[in-house]
Design an enzyme around this catalytic site. Structure first.
Site, PDB file in Angstrom:
ATOM      1  N   GLN A  80     -35.704 -48.216  52.923  1.00 50.55           N
ATOM      2  CA  GLN A  80     -35.278 -47.866  51.562  1.00 50.55           C
ATOM      3  C   GLN A  80     -34.209 -46.792  51.550  1.00 50.55           C
ATOM      4  OE1 GLN A  80     -35.847 -49.149  48.540  1.00 50.55           O
ATOM      5  NE2 GLN A  80     -36.973 -50.783  49.557  1.00 50.55           N
TER       6      GLN A  80
ATOM      7  N   CYS B  20     -45.493 -54.206  47.347  1.00 46.57           N
ATOM      8  CA  CYS B  20     -45.954 -54.057  48.735  1.00 46.57           C
ATOM      9  C   CYS B  20     -46.236 -52.600  49.079  1.00 46.57           C
ATOM     10  CB  CYS B  20     -44.953 -54.630  49.743  1.00 46.57           C
ATOM     11  SG  CYS B  20     -44.749 -56.392  49.588  1.00 46.57           S
TER      12      CYS B  20
END
Ligand code: PMP
Length: 404
Positions: free
Chosen positions: A197, A358
């Site tokens: 990320q 998730c």
């Protein structure tokens, strides 16, 4: 607004073909610029052959391309090229690391994660913990700031490994991983960094971080799915068995044993996806150019506009969205399910993601089951952010408690 940066929407063929689309799911996967697609196609029309095997010139050209790509990927994270391997995904790399780490586990050894981990950085450790009767510990995440809770306290004499995400895929919070690495180094505890990320939004510097491994997927940085960049410290990988064995990594095979090459290429058995790798490093170069043109500041301003707009709507609860965050913002509406909001937005051609993303542990720790996530990227415009806020107002009128 950062005057100098113009979102390069025209460079994204999918967005050109879908001018009404407002794509706000870049934390799941980024759209791909034409330069990256061209690089993929160029490979097949100029250089396609298998690598490391060819005694012919095309094979050598493909090998050179792959090794050049390794150099570019390594420079992108300030790592020596000798310590960078290509993997198929962050998930595959974390699974491989979990199974092959050169650690002699003893029952009761502890692995430290955070509550904000993506499932890709939880399940491989759960499996390992079951195999060796290890204990998984989780650093809590503060529900107000979105930052890590008291992580120092959780590092003790049983901690044998730390594996943490650099940024939350739900709130975008960037965690103090450099500080974690520094303390871990003092205590001789290896650290793995999940940069999936972070890669699209922060500069990565494995030398400054002094971590033992760092991994990210190319598709989170305008590259292609099927490619991840895996840095491993030489101290580690030289003592580690490859995750997969087979052709392309062998020096000598006898009936019952094999001697492998002693370079990082030993982690790349089989035919690599050189086309996708080469396209992905084109994406990394593209991203660097965008950063030089002001992308990071631009996205921070857009993110602030989004956060301000969401916070002005009292029917929405915005998850922590403080200063040190990637342009990823999540929220929920106590009266309207996250999926209903996402479906409503989809009907207006706005792609956002709803659910647990998730990262169920984080939502569970905050007593939530589903949130809507909006994630921004180079092609997001200020007008799109305002449009989404307006669509949310309409959703509230249509779906909220006063709807007819
Ligand atoms: N870690 C984080 C923080 C992620 O956001 C993701 C992708 N959603 C992954 C790991 C897994 O990446 P991939 O699906 O490319 O293996």
């Amino acid at each position: 607004m950062t005057e100098s940066y113009q979102p390069p929407v025209a460079e994204f063929p999918l967005l050109q073909q879908n001018p009404q689309l407002i794509y706000l799911d870049s934390a799941a996967t980024c759209q791909v610029p034409a330069a990256v697609l061209n690089s993929f196609q160029h490979y097949f029309t100029s250089t396609h052959a298998n690598v490391h095997r060819g005694s012919h010139r095309l094979g050598r050209a493909a090998t050179d391309l792959l090794e050049n790509a390794r150099g570019i990927a390594a420079a992108f994270i300030k790592a020596p090229a000798d310590d960078v391997a290509f993997a198929s995904s962050t998930t595959a790399a974390l699974n491989g690391l979990a199974q092959q780490l050169p650690v002699s586990w003893r029952e009761g050894d502890e692995i430290l994660l955070t509550d904000a981990e993506h499932h890709a950085n939880i399940l491989p450790w759960q499996r390992l913990a079951k195999q060796h009767r290890l204990v998984l510990r989780f650093i809590p995440v503060d529900p107000v700031s979105g930052g890590l809770g008291d992580w120092q306290q959780l590092i003790n004499e049983r901690t044998r490994l730390i594996s943490v995400t650099l940024a939350s895929n739900i709130t975008g919070a960037i965690f103090p991983v450099a500080a974690v690495c520094a303390l871990a180094r003092q205590r001789d505890i290896p650290v793995i960094v999940d940069a999936a990320q972070a890669v699209g939004h922060t500069e990565l510097d494995v030398t400054a971080l002094d971590c033992d491994a760092l991994v990210f997927s190319g598709h989170k940085a305008y590259g292609l799915p099927g490619v991840a960049v895996l840095y491993m410290n030489a101290r580690w990988w030289r003592r580690m068995e490859p995750f997969v064995v087979g052709g392309g990594v062998v020096r000598q095979v006898t009936r019952h044993d094999a001697e492998l090459v002693d370079s990082i290429q030993r982690f790349e058995a089989g035919t690599p996806n050189t086309a996708a790798i080469s396209a992905t490093v084109t994406a990394l170069e593209w991203l660097q150019q965008q950063r030089a043109m002001g992308l990071t500041g631009y996205l921070q301003e857009l993110r602030q506009q989004l956060v301000d707009g969401l916070q002005q709507r009292p029917w929405l609860q915005v998850l922590p969205a403080g200063a040190n965050h990637t342009p990823v913002v999540s929220f929920y509406c106590p009266q309207v399910h996250a999926y209903d909001l996402a479906v409503w937005l989809d009907e207006q051609q706005v792609a956002v993601r709803a659910g647990h993303h998730c990262a169920q542990l984080l939502l569970q720790s905050w007593d939530l089951t589903a949130v809507v996530r909006v994630s921004l990227a180079a092609y997001t415009t200020a007008a799109q952010v305002q449009q989404v806020l307006q669509y949310l107002d309409e959703a509230w009128q249509m779906l909220g408690p006063t709807a007819e």
